[in-house]
Write a protein that holds these residues in place. Structure first.
Motif, short mmCIF file in Angstrom:
data_model
loop_
_atom_site.label_atom_id
_atom_site.label_comp_id
_atom_site.label_asym_id
_atom_site.label_seq_id
_atom_site.Cartn_x
_atom_site.Cartn_y
_atom_site.Cartn_z
N ASN A 65 40.77 45.90 38.25
CA ASN A 65 39.55 44.93 39.05
C ASN A 65 39.22 45.05 38.03
N ASN A 66 38.93 45.99 37.52
CA ASN A 66 37.55 46.12 35.71
C ASN A 66 37.90 44.82 35.24
N GLU A 67 38.59 44.05 35.27
CA GLU A 67 38.74 43.04 33.98
C GLU A 67 38.90 41.38 35.27
N LEU A 68 40.07 41.71 35.94
CA LEU A 68 40.77 40.66 36.24
C LEU A 68 40.19 39.85 37.55
N SER A 69 39.48 40.64 38.69
CA SER A 69 39.03 40.69 39.67
C SER A 69 37.93 39.42 39.40
N GLY A 70 37.43 40.11 38.37
CA GLY A 70 36.01 39.24 37.97
C GLY A 70 36.39 38.02 38.13
N PRO A 71 36.99 37.49 37.01
CA PRO A 71 37.29 36.00 36.36
C PRO A 71 38.36 35.17 37.73
N VAL A 72 39.25 36.26 38.16
CA VAL A 72 39.68 34.85 39.07
C VAL A 72 39.19 34.54 40.86
N LEU A 73 37.95 35.36 40.56
CA LEU A 73 36.84 35.20 42.17
C LEU A 73 36.42 33.96 41.14
N THR A 74 35.67 34.36 40.56
CA THR A 74 34.53 33.59 39.61
C THR A 74 35.06 32.45 39.66
N THR A 75 36.81 32.21 39.49
CA THR A 75 37.17 30.22 39.15
C THR A 75 37.30 30.28 40.76
N TYR A 76 37.66 30.59 41.20
CA TYR A 76 37.55 30.61 43.29
C TYR A 76 36.50 30.17 43.58
N LEU A 77 35.19 30.71 43.82
CA LEU A 77 34.29 30.22 44.02
C LEU A 77 33.87 29.04 43.16
N ALA A 78 33.55 28.79 41.61
CA ALA A 78 33.56 27.69 40.90
C ALA A 78 34.36 26.33 41.77
N LYS A 79 36.06 26.88 42.07
CA LYS A 79 36.32 25.85 42.68
C LYS A 79 35.94 25.03 44.09
#
Length: 432
Positions: free
Chosen positions: A184-198
């Protein structure tokens, strides 16, 4: 077709084992995997580079680490959990007593089964993190401590994606990629941002999007030092994306002054979705909003989270794992951020084009059959018109008339197509 939440959780599962820090090969490996989904540009900034009041540190990489007891048993093994090593530990290979070892061990008495996450980026030391219950079981004797790490002249790595829109004005999304195996503290941000970018890439946009994947603090400072003038000139709203993957109460962290477009949009969307959320002032900051909202920089950046960093029991421990973060939790946060972006895209100042109440019937905008539903639609339309004064933007109108923006979007389209309202330039207040 899989939902974004499931795809995000799959990506998180792939990224979870990688040992990341503020520099090093773990960051590069993470960015290259994300680069397979969205076209990131990867930047390297050399060790020793001055970035405002800071300097890029040496690059750190680690291959292995463990503690052996006198029988040769691994009582701590980095390869089983990369939280076991204090991040940025210098290399060590020696035999020491339990008493000396205790000076290099970190555990949590209040969470005896959790491995804590500890860092020492700017002071050279070595150390191991261990569950407190396991620490208590260590017996008197000699222990071999081994850390196969390297501190070298290297670089800091970050990823950037600029998605051009019709306007040079920008929406800014930032997330960090500098923690080892925490979900939650780390990977939730990058994975959500990746799919927002997509999602943003999937169709034309009015605004340009500046999306970055950086190490926390030193990364945001580095990025600002290289891009501040353009960011201050163009960014109209932004979000620092972190801790968005569990299914607990939402959290909102305001910008420094709490009055930016990013703040107003986030609060509008959270409120009208009837979501339980806790609001935090900028005094409760703790991530890169510290840099983006600092005096002299003053970017309009806020944060929407699930459990806020530092406020949930699993934070910065091995308990923040893949069981804590769910596809549904990620999907909920994804949906909220999409609604925020859509509102920023659609937010305009409108002005009604006639004096007095417009005649809706001859334009086909007044229902010929009166029902509760048609009565509500007319009321919402007339209330919108009442505040379309050339001064009040869509977010404010939604708040004033207590109607969700999703309800107002089709109303605006009908009024605009009927030439009853015009968009007003936000800066010059002239009709366009």
């Amino acid at each position: 077709m899989q939902k974004e939440g499931e795809l995000m959780h799959q990506l998180m599962t792939e990224l979870y084992p990688i040992c990341r820090s503020i520099t090093g090969d773990g960051v590069r490996e993470t960015l290259k995997i994300i680069q397979e989904i969205v076209p990131l540009t990867i930047h390297e900034v050399p060790t020793g580079t001055k970035v405002f009041d800071w300097e890029i540190p040496k690059e750190w990489n680690i291959k292995d680490a463990y503690i052996l007891d006198e029988e040769g048993n691994k009582v701590v093994d980095f390869k089983k959990n990369n939280l076991h090593v204090v991040s940025y530990s210098i290399p060590v290979d020696k035999v020491i007593s339990l008493k000396e070892l205790q000076d290099h061990l970190y555990s949590l008495e209040e969470q005896p089964d959790a491995i804590p996450y500890i860092t020492s980026y700017y002071k050279e030391r070595w150390g191991f993190c261990i569950a407190h219950n396991e620490r208590k079981q260590l017996k008197e004797g000699k222990y071999r401590v081994f850390i196969d790490s390297e501190l070298k002249e290297g670089s800091l790595t970050y990823g950037e994606l600029i998605i051009r829109g019709e306007s040079e004005e920008e929406i800014f999304l930032s997330t960090y990629i500098c923690h080892p195996s925490m979900a939650n503290n780390e990977l939730s941000g990058p994975v959500l941002t990746t799919y927002l970018a997509k999602w943003i890439l999937s169709s034309p946009r009015k605004y340009t999007y500046r999306i970055i994947f950086i190490p926390e603090t030193i990364g945001s400072i580095t990025y600002l030092s290289r891009n501040l003038d353009k960011m201050k000139a163009n960014i109209i709203a932004g979000y620092n994306i972190s801790c968005v993957g569990d299914e607990r109460e939402y959290s909102f962290l305001s910008s420094r002054k709490g009055k930016t477009l990013a703040d107003k949009v986030a609060l509008n969307i959270l409120t009208f979705n009837k979501i339980d959320y806790k609001s935090y002032s900028f005094l409760k900051r703790g991530s890169d909003e510290r840099q983006y909202c600092s005096p002299g920089i003053d970017l309009p950046v806020a944060s929407i989270m699930r459990s806020k960093f530092g406020r949930y029991p699993e934070y910065h421990t091995s308990l923040d794992n893949l069981d804590l973060v769910t596809a549904d939790g990620l999907q909920g946060s994804f949906n909220i951020y999409i609604e925020c972006i859509e509102l920023i895209e659609k937010n305009e100042i409108y002005k009604v084009n006639c004096f007095g109440e417009p005649q809706l019937g001859r334009r086909g905008l007044y229902p010929t059959l009166s029902t509760k539903e048609t009565g509500r639609m007319v009321r919402d339309m007339m209330n919108f018109i009442a505040y379309a004064d050339g001064e009040t933007d869509l977010v404010e109108i939604s708040n004033l008339i207590n109607v969700p923006v999703k309800t107002l979007y089709p109303i605006i389209d009908k009024l605009y197509n009927a030439e009853l309202i015009s968009k007003v330039n936000k800066n010059e207040k002239k009709l366009i």
